[in-house]
Scaffold this active site. Structure first.
Site: not given
Ligand code: CP
Length: 309
Positions: A111, A61-62, A89, A139
């Site tokens: 995020r 969603r986000t 890496k 959030h």
């Protein structure tokens, strides 16, 4: 669109926003929701602005909502997912971001699984940061879209009784929602197994109710959270079945209440655990309205921050 400005340069959390900031964001989102009903949904507000969407943790969603919001505002965008990148890496967050910024990026949507990642970046780089979820911390755009959806339904936030139900301990959605709703004068109770309620939660201005039936009889809105098994190293309850028998909500549960309440969930839903399918898809549910509103709310965030460099 409004000429008013936010008091912040970054969106790190709801904690840093004033009541006026929240009102401005929600009012601006109303205008963008109107734009999104038009046949031509695109406006030139972010033309010549480049936004990088950096997702170091899974999202549906986000991620898509930010991407669509940016496209609707005519921004140029680049998308980064840590899976398949040079993070495997050993490249650090800061090195990754500095390399991306070298390509001339104006705003970052981040995020990240670590608490404080968005704040850390905002202190290290000279680019605007929007927190799209940092670990178990905040959030903010989810809380804003949840508040927008409640306000759309009730015409106000002040005095609305909101129950936040489920895994409060691991939930950034719960924390951002609680801070926002209390700031805006809503009444908030949390409900869940005692093992998933933080010890000092009352200090945020909320009450704790351990019995689901009691909190559902009290509330106007039930915002039901996902059980976050990926964040639970310990066993916080015996089984999903037992959780569902004490805290799961079915359509029957809702039908048997004395008043009709509004059902919300930030997604993704564990169907059959916190919500039955017939509850999630019932007439009580505004879950897909939340998703729709997320685009308008994120357009408001991007637009107002871009005007506040
Ligand atoms: N509500 C929410 O943050 O969903 P995603 O994890 O799919 O972005």
């Amino acid at each position: 669109m409004s000429e008013s400005k936010l008091s912040v340069r970054h969106l790190i959390g709801i904690k840093e926003l004033s009541v006026s900031d929240i009102e401005l964001l929600l009012d601006t989102a109303v205008q963008f929701k109107e734009v999104l009903q038009r046949p031509i949904k695109k406006v030139p507000s972010l033309r010549d602005i480049t936004v990088a969407n950096l997702f170091f943790e899974n999202s549906t969603r986000t991620k898509l909502s930010f991407e669509l919001a940016e496209k609707r505002l005519s921004a140029d965008i680049i998308n980064f997912s840590s899976s398949g990148s040079s993070v495997s890496k050993g490249e650090t967050l800061l090195d990754t971001v500095q390399n991306i910024l070298a390509m001339k990026v104006d705003m970052i949507v981040l995020r990240h699984p670590s608490v404080g990642a968005a704040r850390y970046l905002s202190e290290k780089v000279n680019t605007q940061i929007i927190n799209a979820g940092d670990g178990t911390h905040e959030h903010p755009t989810q809380a804003l879209l949840d508040a927008f959806s409640i306000k759309e339904k009730f015409g106000k936030l002040k005095g609305v009784k909101v129950a936040i139900i489920g895994d409060i301990l691991h939930s950034r959605v719960a924390l951002s929602n609680i801070i926002l709703l209390i700031k805006m004068g809503a009444e908030v109770k949390v409900c869940g197994p005692s093992t998933l309620i933080p010890k000092l939660i009352q200090s945020l201005g909320v009450e704790v109710e351990y019995k689901l039936s009691k909190v559902l009889e009290w509330c106007d809105v039930a915002n039901v959270l996902r059980i976050q098994t990926e964040r639970q190293e310990l066993q916080f309850f015996p089984s999903a079945g037992e959780y569902a028998s004490f805290f799961g909500i079915t359509k029957d549960t809702l039908d048997n209440l004395k008043k009709k309440i509004v059902l919300m969930h930030p997604g993704p839903i564990n169907r059959g655990v916190e919500l039955s399918t017939d509850a999630a898809d019932s007439e009580y549910s505004i879950i897909l309205d939340q998703v729709e509103n997320g685009v308008a709310v994120r357009m408001a965030v991007l637009y107002l921050l871009a005007n506040n460099k």
